[in-house]
Design a protein around this motif. Sequence first.
Motif, PDB file in Angstrom:
ATOM      1  N   GLN A   1       0.829  -1.209   0.000  1.00 22.49           N
ATOM      2  CA  GLN A   1       0.000   0.000   0.000  1.00 22.49           C
ATOM      3  C   GLN A   1       0.862   1.258   0.000  1.00 22.49           C
ATOM      4  O   GLN A   1       0.488   2.268  -0.593  1.00 22.49           O
ATOM      5  N   ASP A   2       2.021   1.147   0.629  1.00 23.84           N
ATOM      6  CA  ASP A   2       2.924   2.301   0.682  1.00 23.84           C
ATOM      7  C   ASP A   2       3.531   2.631  -0.673  1.00 23.84           C
ATOM      8  O   ASP A   2       4.088   3.708  -0.852  1.00 23.84           O
ATOM      9  N   THR A   3       3.462   1.677  -1.603  1.00 28.92           N
ATOM     10  CA  THR A   3       4.055   1.990  -2.910  1.00 28.92           C
ATOM     11  C   THR A   3       3.402   3.237  -3.497  1.00 28.92           C
ATOM     12  O   THR A   3       3.990   3.933  -4.315  1.00 28.92           O
ATOM     13  N   SER A   4       2.159   3.536  -3.047  1.00 28.75           N
ATOM     14  CA  SER A   4       1.487   4.724  -3.569  1.00 28.75           C
ATOM     15  C   SER A   4       2.238   5.997  -3.188  1.00 28.75           C
ATOM     16  O   SER A   4       2.016   7.059  -3.780  1.00 28.75           O
ATOM     17  N   LEU A   5       3.157   5.906  -2.222  1.00 37.33           N
ATOM     18  CA  LEU A   5       3.899   7.101  -1.798  1.00 37.33           C
ATOM     19  C   LEU A   5       4.907   7.572  -2.851  1.00 37.33           C
ATOM     20  O   LEU A   5       5.374   8.704  -2.797  1.00 37.33           O
ATOM     21  N   VAL A   6       5.272   6.686  -3.778  1.00 35.87           N
ATOM     22  CA  VAL A   6       6.236   7.119  -4.791  1.00 35.87           C
ATOM     23  C   VAL A   6       5.616   8.183  -5.693  1.00 35.87           C
ATOM     24  O   VAL A   6       6.296   8.817  -6.500  1.00 35.87           O
ATOM     25  N   TYR A   7       4.323   8.370  -5.556  1.00 32.47           N
ATOM     26  CA  TYR A   7       3.609   9.516  -6.098  1.00 32.47           C
ATOM     27  C   TYR A   7       4.452  10.780  -5.942  1.00 32.47           C
ATOM     28  O   TYR A   7       4.528  11.613  -6.837  1.00 32.47           O
ATOM     29  N   ALA A   8       5.098  10.888  -4.789  1.00 30.13           N
ATOM     30  CA  ALA A   8       5.842  12.095  -4.456  1.00 30.13           C
ATOM     31  C   ALA A   8       6.952  12.407  -5.451  1.00 30.13           C
ATOM     32  O   ALA A   8       7.281  13.578  -5.674  1.00 30.13           O
TER      33      ALA A   8
END
Lengths: 242, 190
Positions: B130-137
């Motif tokens: 779920q944290d992979t969505s942080l690469v959004y940054a």
Amino acid sequence: MIEIRNVSKWYGKFQVLTDCSSKVEKGEVVVVCGPSGSGKSTLIKCVNGLEPFLEGEILVNGTQVGDPKTDLPKLRSSVGMVFQHFELFPHMTVIENLTVGQVKVLGRTKEEARRKGADLLDRVGLKEFAGKHPGQLSGGQQQRVAIGRALAMDPICMLFDEPTSALDPEMIGEVLSVMQDLAREGMTMMVVTHEMGFARNVAHRVIFMDNGRIVEDTTKQEFFGTPRSERAQLFLSRILRH
Amino acid sequence: MAGGIVFGTLLAMGRLANLGPFSRVATAYVNLMRSIPLVMVILWFFLVIPLITGRPVGAERSALITFTAFEAAYYSEIMRAGIQSVSRGQVMAGQALGMTYWQSMGLVILPQAFRNMLPILLTQTIILFQDTSLVYAIGAKDLLKAAEIAGKNHNRPMEMYVFAAVIYFILCFTLSTMVKSLQRKIAIVR
């Protein structure tokens, strides 16, 4: 076979072993007894280097255990050990417990190891349990498997660290009878135990320890006849009363 | 994730073994990584490494490396607890058979540690996913970013976000079901 010379060991400031010396000849069965906390288990674990010691030396078949240059894994593979709490590998089946050391340490083929393992299981009376997991066996059965596991390595001698202390009374007999057979076949054995009946039946010599010291080291006849130290007399009278 | 587990296991072994400086470096690394939010590590790695090497790393590759490095710290703590959950007697039993350190690790300790740790490993893996969505940054392309682009292209942002959420759910749910059945299959019979 096993020579212990002036071994001393400390846990921090607490001295667990003081100047222990003894000898186990080839084919001899030596029972080590004494009250809890007297250092028996520690001493036997020093013999195959599971516990380090600070002073003195131990020779197993001529090899220095305490020498940093000694190949300890190789030495241990030739010395069988049986633990109080069996320590079978719970994630393996019974037969895998008996073969893993043969294959991975001694480099035997799987078929060879399996054949040997099956023979040994038969010998300790557990042939039909080969495919089970240790958790499905009773304590006595587990300990017999553990003896088989040690024997599978074709050891030159066997160390037993209170092999029956964690067992229900009705299971002690089956383990002791396997050990007795082994002794009769001429296996060199060092046995830490409170089972004085076993000592009487099969031991050649008895070592009595107290407070980290070896206070008696005599033949069985002498030990059960006339124990010399007061502490040993007290210990024996307590144990033999039951 | 696989990289994180391997690296994390090594870190855990490093912390437990008495290897002096290596143990200390491993401990420092784990403590550092666990004290910094993941988003910051992602950003920091993405921005600083090119400054040092003089070459841009690329968002996707940068994200991959950061995740491996970051997750290793967490997996290492899980593995450390797992390794310590295996009793001292088991270690001795392996040694008494003549196994070397690596043999007793690989044949006796880790297989048991891994079984004990499976539920927590699963939780951490789902969090990681779920944290992979942080690469959004850093603008790397992950599921969320892809959904956003698709949503903009077709002028249906809401539907695409919902779609992304559904996919996250399906993947995580399947993963947890799979691990549960794996756990049943390899459970230690007591």
